[in-house]
Enzyme design. Structure first.
Site, PDB file in Angstrom:
ATOM      1  N   ARG A  78     -51.483 -25.940   1.161  1.00 45.78           N
ATOM      2  CA  ARG A  78     -51.180 -25.443  -0.190  1.00 45.78           C
ATOM      3  C   ARG A  78     -51.805 -26.354  -1.231  1.00 45.78           C
ATOM      4  O   ARG A  78     -52.305 -25.902  -2.260  1.00 45.78           O
ATOM      5  CB  ARG A  78     -49.669 -25.343  -0.402  1.00 45.78           C
ATOM      6  N   TYR A  83     -60.066  -6.039 -19.711  1.00 48.98           N
ATOM      7  CA  TYR A  83     -59.605  -5.371 -18.500  1.00 48.98           C
ATOM      8  C   TYR A  83     -58.138  -5.012 -18.688  1.00 48.98           C
ATOM      9  O   TYR A  83     -57.349  -5.802 -19.218  1.00 48.98           O
ATOM     10  CB  TYR A  83     -59.798  -6.311 -17.309  1.00 48.98           C
ATOM     11  N   ASP A  86     -63.799 -14.815 -19.443  1.00 44.67           N
ATOM     12  CA  ASP A  86     -63.871 -14.046 -18.207  1.00 44.67           C
ATOM     13  C   ASP A  86     -65.292 -13.507 -18.112  1.00 44.67           C
ATOM     14  O   ASP A  86     -65.688 -12.613 -18.859  1.00 44.67           O
ATOM     15  CB  ASP A  86     -62.851 -12.903 -18.224  1.00 44.67           C
ATOM     16  N   LYS A 124     -65.309  -9.467  -6.937  1.00 43.65           N
ATOM     17  CA  LYS A 124     -66.417  -8.659  -7.425  1.00 43.65           C
ATOM     18  C   LYS A 124     -67.762  -9.228  -6.951  1.00 43.65           C
ATOM     19  O   LYS A 124     -68.018  -9.292  -5.767  1.00 43.65           O
ATOM     20  CB  LYS A 124     -66.332  -8.570  -8.954  1.00 43.65           C
TER      21      LYS A 124
END
Length: 394
Positions: free
Chosen positions: A60, A113, A186, A211
């Site tokens: 983690r 988005y 972004d 993406k």
């Protein structure tokens, strides 16, 4: 010009993409002859002390496969630090939750988005009491008017999803620095190959690795890259301790594999997207084409200045009814109707028909035309794609 003309950490972009992190240590120096670093699936590692202290002790907090990917992504963006998350939204939400306190002030572009827009309006604003101010960021002066001494973060997308609008990163960065405010971009639609926000003055670059970076529609992920040590420490604590949200080792492997072909894919995506954009711009059933590579795009000059290419994303306004539009979509053979983008295959989406009601844009942000069609142009044969569109258009 492409990013390959520039030099980052002694190697150019295509070289870094093929083996950015791997090339820092030769296979023989890792104790194995693997050309590709192995996937470390272990959740824990043997504890050591003194000279035997291990770099990794619990996955983690740190994992060798993830660390290699994060270094690779940071180098591609020209940044110092990278953090890999389980999704693009995880990367975005961790950035906002780490840098904007409850009751704080966030200035955002109004073209976003839909998931980011809902995060800001439904969670950041409603649950945390943050004053979220949406502005038309195509004009940097609108950002300048909204920012004040109490602002905690400036956030934009460029190019935006799905309207393909651009924000002047360098001008907004100047405003952010004048006010001492962190500035996040972004840059998913451009990919690191075609746009370098940190070089233009941004403090944070975010991508959905789902993406273009992964490029094969088989992995969810997100990344934050920054060259600001303080921002990195805040985000790293939130990722590893506060939220515990990181990319799995196997997904890290998939993204690292995808990055190796990123330059070649992006060039092909752009070539095909330009052909599709020109075809649709000339068609009488298309009212408007949004693609920054076209001279008709109102921000074409800005795109040419701050991007080294125009990527594979475009949107069009269909001239007809929703019934006719749906018939057009159903008539396509090579463009798959579906969400997401940036994979090797071509995808097509009509937000008004395909996006769930709970993700529809509110009046707080830019309105999406009902007949808007978003197209993620893949790397198939460009002539085949154009012929498919031509045959399906009424």
């Amino acid at each position: 010009m492409t990013r390959d003309d520039d030099c980052f950490h002694e190697n150019r972009f295509k070289t870094l993409a093929v083996g950015a992190a791997e090339n820092t240590t030769r296979p023989s120096e890792r104790g194995t002859s693997d050309v590709i670093p192995p996937i470390h699936l272990s959740s824990t590692f043997e504890w050591g002390s003194g000279d035997d202290t291990n770099e990794h002790d619990y996955s983690r907090e740190s994992n060798p496969t993830r660390a290699a990917l994060e270094e690779q992504l940071a180098r591609l963006e020209g940044g110092e630090h990278g953090l890999a998350f389980a999704s693009g939204m995880a990367a975005i939400s961790t950035t906002m939750l780490s840098l904007v306190p409850p009751g704080g002030h966030l200035v955002s572009s109004d073209s976003l988005y839909s998931g980011t827009e809902k995060l800001l309006t439904k969670f950041v604003a409603n649950h945390l009491g943050v004053d979220v101010e949406f502005v038309d960021a195509r004009k940097p002066e609108n950002i300048g008017t909204a920012v004040d001494s109490e602002t905690d973060l400036i956030w934009v997308e460029t190019p935006t999803n799905p309207l393909i609008r651009l924000c002047d990163i360098r001008s907004i960065a100047d405003i952010a620095h004048d006010h001492g405010v962190p500035f996040g971009v972004d840059s998913t639609f451009a990919s690191p190959y075609f746009q370098a926000p940190l070089e233009l003055g941004a403090d944070i670059a975010v991508h959905s690795t789902t993406k273009y970076l992964n490029g094969h529609s088989d992995s969810l992920g997100g990344v934050v890259v920054t060259d600001n040590d303080e921002i990195f420490e805040n985000l790293a604590f939130s990722q590893r301790v506060g939220l515990g949200n990181m990319l799995s080792p196997f997904d890290c492997y998939l993204v690292a594999r995808g990055i190796k072909t990123l330059p070649a894919r992006m060039e092909h995506h752009q070539e095909n997207a330009m052909a599709v954009a020109r075809l649709l711009e000339a068609h009488d059933r298309v009212a408007r084409v949004y693609y920054p590579g076209l001279e008709s795009h109102p921000q074409h000059e800005l795109a040419a200045e701050q991007m080294s290419g125009y990527s594979g994303m475009l949107s069009v306004e269909f001239d007809g009814t929703l019934v006719e539009l749906e018939a057009f979509i159903n008539g396509l053979e090579l463009f798959t109707p579906g969400a997401s983008l940036g994979g090797v295959e071509s995808l097509i989406e009509v937000p008004s028909l395909m996006i769930p009601d709970e993700l529809n844009h509110s009046s707080a942000t830019a309105e999406i035309p009902e007949t808007l069609v978003r197209i993620s142009v893949g790397i198939e044969d460009g002539d085949d794609l154009c012929e498919d569109l031509q045959a399906a258009l009424p």
